[in-house]
Design an enzyme around this catalytic site. Structure first.
Site, PDB file in Angstrom:
ATOM      1  CD  GLU A 166      -1.528   1.876   2.769  1.00 54.40           C
ATOM      2  OE1 GLU A 166      -1.084   3.043   2.811  1.00 54.40           O
ATOM      3  OE2 GLU A 166      -1.782   1.207   3.786  1.00 54.40           O
ATOM      4  CD  GLU A 241       7.548   4.009   1.578  1.00 54.19           C
ATOM      5  OE1 GLU A 241       6.683   4.006   2.475  1.00 54.19           O
ATOM      6  OE2 GLU A 241       8.183   5.024   1.257  1.00 54.19           O
TER       7      GLU A 241
END
Length: 1157
Positions: A166, A241
């Site tokens: 995401e 991330e």
């Protein structure tokens, strides 16, 4: 002469500034809003039920219908209240939908079409013929357009792949090859919403904007991001991330870094989250309180793992897992990677294996170069395999490479499998062209063929247990206080082995509200009045996932009282099943819920997005997406059943079936452990030390080089040609004048301390001479849409004394306006401060809330503390909502028993100092007709107020000492702040400051604090009322390093080079904040606060012109102003003991230490 000001705000469809001028007053400051909320959320979603929204029940909604009055009023010139009502858009005269012919030409077939009366919308469900993608196209007159694409993404483990993906898909794509187009959109868009959510079983990508051109720009960027992300070719994105090992120098320690890794460390630092997590592993979830309870309720399906990632699991993708988890290898007949986990590795055979993998990657166009370690693609046509074929290879150091590759490879497969149109639900909402929606979609969807993803992503239901389960876990607790009274216990039921029908779901929602929805609700009341705990945990009924659950418990419990809490919960539920509910309680609940449903007040959250999340709750499980939007029929059926059969016949069978006779119950007991946080930190360090010890000098040098390579990439700006590819508006698209709210101002013929928040709570939760607090609460529920009372404090630009008020706020239908004013008068003048036991509960609840804030929202605590050191308004606010307030509550808890008479007298004294007709300010928001009709009730209300001289204004000249401070709590992440008052250093406000501070957040702080530093968020805020400029970080692994980044901001601005396109984006993004979309009640409230703070339309126009004319020169000049934070600023951190000790050793006694928990 008595003078009472009347401020009237007419409902209108125009937008209004939601920051009163541009920046919010202190009571409404949001540190994770818009720009700062660019840290994309994992599970940070509103709990939108299919029909009922609990958030509307538990806190007063702030909107009202055009058929209802909206009033705000205040006292003594410095104390006022506000009541607000709602504005529902009138039905559009002609709502167009996408033409069938056009849809056919674009490759879509119409599945069904309905007019949804509840939201005055025409809804059409389409199916893309080639891929099977489903599209809901909702057309109405709402200018706040919404798009969302949702994929079903059930995880198989807790490595956090859905969450990392995401984050990662928004880091560049095929058409937009920047490092982070998401951030560029934040800089230069008029968006009213821009974010992404990871649920336990799905991932949502929503956007919203009132500007059609901007809206379609956002849609295109998001579609390209989810279908063609760069991250599947860029290993370093996953490092950034997700997680990676970081080593700046071979002589230093290795650390874990990664945005998701640190985000989840913060999540797991909160006891409530740990409790929820445990229950999930055994059965089912509940979001803000949901980690452990989820996994206990759902041990056998996807909800038994954490889609966000477990900090202990994220880095532990081992060789054994790697060989079993490279999905290509198993089902599709691809190469299987079976590593020999022996002490000595056969490097040649392993190389052959990797050659096969390389061939597979090349065929799939995932160009990954593997050179000693695994790096991102450099060679575009092949994979280079340069392993060290030494006589002996260090197995562990080599595994570091393969662990990262395995995680990447699994994520690639996850994207390939689930991020496919066949697995997508797509939502459009608003007043834009329905044909254009389908045209944009067809350009993307036509590039794909149908896949088997819908079958592979189905969520299997959890089978019900045959007997209850009990789990005991420990949570990190501070060393202060009585640890024996810090236990937590929660009972969690999985209610059904399949989804419920809409009628049952609605009835359960009403039952939940009856039991827990208000302070007078019987289950909530009996638990809090028992004295067995400080605050309720568990959220009642949650039905947002495939199967519903019910959770309830207490925290702040003594160990010996845990069985008593469990028995009290069960006996109370049995009593409710046997005796039923009072008629008045049922009537109040019915009115409250029906009012909320019809009002549909979503605050700053776009209505179309709220409806999307409602619809998705069924649609994602292949059920009817229209059904959750239609509440009228099931509501009427429920009301008729209650009238005909009685409420006991309706609700008692539900309690018995779903709870009392349901063996699928998981009881979670959480025990405080003051050593757990330090043990966890020590275990992590020990693991990392082992990793380092296993590596050769060459390995360490290589890891340090890789660390620097990643940082270089993170800190290197995107080239201008890449930046230009992101679509943006021009300044010609921006209105030159601020949005104005039609307002009329005319005439009609205290004291603040730490006790004030409890005074406000007492007004609503104690009784009168004639009414118990339960009866009063039920009366409010039956007659109005709710009443709330709370303190408001803000600085006023150019003044030392703050603007400080008590706000009384409420709403009702127009026909109930008289009842609303009568009840507000009752609350203000007739409530008696005599219930010692209830007041003791208020103190315990408030203390528990403050302790939870310290752990979960430490950035807000740090900001309040710095404000208290820098201005008077900040000091007042901190006394009522910061660490000082927590200390006050801790002392007050003992004082309640020793000096209740004195406390009761103080509460009465506060009331006497506030209530006076003199200087009363009333604000009403409604349509013109209802404003006129309601004035007679205003007059009656004012006549009942005491007529007495104004109490002399309190004059404060207090601030906390201007010292750096560390507030130490048991946590694994930090919240780091630094601030200074720019006005004190001579800065003169210009509108350009809004543009500059937003740009600092979106560039310098985003890149250095979040991307490079690994924090979940880094941002700044300029309170233009007080002049305080604040830097803050959120869930930050660093402390002094982050403060050094703040201090480098001035040099960043001096060295900044910016082309016209970048400057234009910065200006447009700022205007997007200024012109934020508002519902009518929010517009009325904004006009009221501007009036109180003396903000004129002329000043707003001046600031807007300064924003629009911002130049690079303004950025350079602002560098001197922001240097005040570096040179004269004060730092406050909410941090772990170890990090504070390290900081004070590195910089001798840099922080003054305060232990808060």
């Amino acid at each position: 002469m008595e003078r009472t000001a009347l401020l009237r705000s007419l409902s209108s469809s125009s937008l209004a500034c939601n920051r009163f001028l541009f920046s919010p007053p202190k009571h409404s400051r949001s540190f994770l809003s818009k720009s700062s909320a660019s840290a994309r959320h994992h599970r940070r979603v509103l709990s939108n039920r299919s029909l009922l929204r609990r958030n509307s029940w538990r806190s007063l909604p702030v909107a009202a219908s055009s058929h209802s009055s909206s009033l705000r009023f205040g006292f003594n010139g410095k104390h006022f209240g506000s009541l607000s009502a709602r504005a529902v858009a009138s039905p559009p005269k002609d709502i167009a939908g996408a033409g069938d012919e056009v849809a056919e030409q674009l490759g879509f077939e119409k599945v069904s079409e309905e007019f949804i009366e509840e939201c005055k919308s025409k809804a059409v469900l389409f199916k893309h013929k080639k891929t099977g993608a489903e599209v809901m196209s909702v057309s109405n007159s709402d200018e706040n357009k919404v798009f969302g694409i949702v994929f079903r993404t059930p995880p198989k483990d807790s490595t956090g792949i859905p969450h990392i993906l995401e984050h990662s898909v928004l880091c560049g794509s095929r058409k937009y090859p920047l490092k982070e187009p998401f951030v560029e959109l934040l800089k230069g868009s008029l968006n009213t919403f821009l974010n992404a959510f990871t649920y336990p079983d799905r991932t949502c990508y929503p956007v919203a904007s009132t500007n059609a051109k901007d809206f379609y720009n956002l849609v295109d960027v998001y579609l390209d991001a989810v279908f063609f992300p760069k991250c599947i070719e860029d290993f370093q994105t996953f490092q950034q991330e997700g997680w990676h090992y970081e080593l700046n120098d071979p002589s230093e320690d290795i650390t874990y870094k990664g945005v998701v890794f640190n985000e989840m460390k913060g999540v797991y630092s909160q006891p409530d989250n740990l409790l929820g997590r445990t229950a999930q592993q055994a059965s089912y979830p509940f979001f803000s309180f949901v980690m452990h309870s989820f996994q206990a309720l759902f041990p056998d399906n996807t909800y038994g793992v954490d889609s966000g990632g477990d900090q202990l699991v994220i880095p532990k993708l081992t060789f054994e897992e790697f060989k079993s988890r490279v999905y290509y290898a198993r089902d599709l007949g691809y190469v299987s990677l079976n590593f020999m986990l022996a002490r000595r590795q056969d490097h040649l055979s392993f190389s052959l294996t990797m050659v096969c993998l390389a061939h597979k990657l090349v065929l799939e166009r995932h160009f990954i170069s593997i050179k000693s370690r695994v790096y991102y693609a450099r060679d575009l046509g092949y994979v280079s395999l340069n392993f060290m074929l030494a006589r002996r290879q260090d197995h562990l150091s080599f595994s570091l490479t393969m662990v990262c590759l395995a995680h990447l490879y699994s994520t690639l497969e996850f994207h390939r499998k689930y991020y496919h149109p066949s697995n997508a639900r797509i939502w459009f909402y608003g007043d834009d062209d329905p044909n254009e929606r389908l045209r944009i979609l067809s350009e993307y969807l036509d590039m794909f063929d149908a896949s088997t993803a819908p079958n592979e992503s189905k969520v299997e239901p959890q089978r019900l247990f045959s007997e209850p389960v009990r789990i005991i876990e420990k949570y990190p607790a501070g060393e202060g206080g009585d640890l024996k009274k810090k236990h937590m216990v929660c009972l969690n039921w999985l209610l059904s082995d399949k989804p419920l029908d809409l009628q049952t779901e609605l009835t359960l929602g009403f039952l939940d509200h009856l039991m827990l929805g208000t302070p007078a609700s019987p289950l909530r009341k009996v638990l809090l009045e028992s004295g067995l705990g400080d605050a309720i945990i568990g959220g009642g009924v949650e039905d947002e996932l495939l199967q519903p659950q019910f959770s309830i418990g207490l925290k702040g419990v003594s160990e010996e009282d845990i069985p008593k809490v469990e028995e009290l919960i069960m006996s109370s539920l049995r009593k409710l099943a046997e005796e039923g509910f009072d008629t008045e309680a049922v009537e109040a609940s019915m009115n409250t819920i029906e009012f909320s449903l019809r009002e549909n007040n979503t605050g700053s959250f776009p209505r179309g997005l709220s409806l999307m999340l409602c619809s998705i709750g069924k649609w994602i499980y292949d059920m009817d997406p229209f059904e959750p939007l239609k509440y009228e029929k099931p509501l009427m059926v429920l009301k008729a059943r209650i009238a005909e059969e009685g409420s006991k016949a309706v609700f008692s069978p539900l309690i018995e079936k779903f709870i009392l006779n349901n063996p699928h119950c998981v009881t979670i007991e959480m025990q405080p452990d003051p050593e757990k946080a330090s043990r966890d930190e020590a275990a992590e360090k020990e693991n990392l030390d082992k990793v380092k010890a296993s590596m050769t000098e060459e390995d360490l040098a290589e890891l340090a080089r890789a660390t620097q390579e990643l940082k270089l990439k993170q800190e290197t700006p995107d080239p201008p040609e890449a930046l230009r590819c992101v679509p943006s508006l021009s300044l010609h698209d921006i209105p030159k004048e601020p949005i104005r709210i039609p307002t009329e101002v005319g005439d009609i013929n205290a004291r603040t301390s730490s006790l004030v928040p409890l005074f406000c709570q007492s007004l609503l939760e104690m009784g009168t001479k004639d009414l118990t607090f339960v009866q009063l609460n039920q009366l409010i529920g039956r007659k109005t849409g709710g009443i709330s009372v709370y303190p408001f404090t803000s600085s006023i630009q150019g003044k030392e004394d703050p603007c400080s008020h008590i706000i009384v706020r409420g709403k009702s239908m127009a026909g109930r306006a008289d009842d609303l004013f009568n009840l507000m008068n009752c609350v203000l003048q007739e409530v008696q401060f005599t219930d010692q036991q209830r007041f003791r509960q208020f103190v315990s609840q408030s203390k528990a809330r403050m302790e939870n804030r310290l752990r979960g929202s430490g950035h807000g605590i740090a900001a309040a503390r710095m404000d208290a050191k820098l201005n008077v308004a900040g000091w007042v606010s901190e006394q009522m909502g910061g660490v000082s307030y927590l200390e006050f509550l801790q002392a007050l808890e003992e004082k309640v028993d020793k000096d209740w008479e004195g406390i009761s007298s103080s509460l009465e004294e506060i009331r006497k100092s506030l209530l006076s007709r003199e200087g009363c300010l009333v604000n009403m928001t409604a349509d013109g007709k209802n404003l006129s009709n309601t004035q007679k009730f205003v007059g009656k209300f004012l006549d009942l107020l005491p007529s007495k001289p104004l109490v002399e204004r309190a004059s404060w000249n207090s601030r906390l000492p201007l010292k750096n401070e560390a507030i130490v709590i048991p946590t694994q992440v930090n919240y780091v702040g630094k601030a200074a008052n720019l006005y004190d250093k001579g800065y003169q406000l210009s509108g350009s400051a809004y543009v500059i501070s937003k740009h600092i957040s979106n560039t310098w702080l985003w890149e250095r604090v979040r991307v490079s530093g690994g924090a979940y968020g880094g941002f700044c805020n300029f309170d233009t009322h007080s002049g305080v400029f604040t830097f803050l970080s959120y869930r930050d692994p660093n402390l002094l390093k982050t403060l050094d980044i703040y201090d480098g901001t001035g040099d960043f601005l001096r060295e900044l080079e910016m082309d016209d396109d970048t400057l234009t984006k910065a200006i447009i993004g700022t205007i997007g904040d200024v012109d934020a979309y508002q519902l009518p009640d929010a517009k009325g409230y904004s006009s009221l606060v501007r009036h109180l703070l003396g903000i004129t339309e002329e000043e707003r126009q001046k600031r807007r012109e300064e924003i629009l004319s911002t130049s690079l020169k303004d950025f350079k000049e602002f560098a001197d102003a922001v240097d005040a934070v570096k040179d004269n600023g004060v730092a406050v951190a909410v941090a772990s003991p170890d990090d504070v000790e390290t900081a004070n050793n590195e910089r001798s006694n840099f922080f003054e230490v305060k232990r808060a928990l």
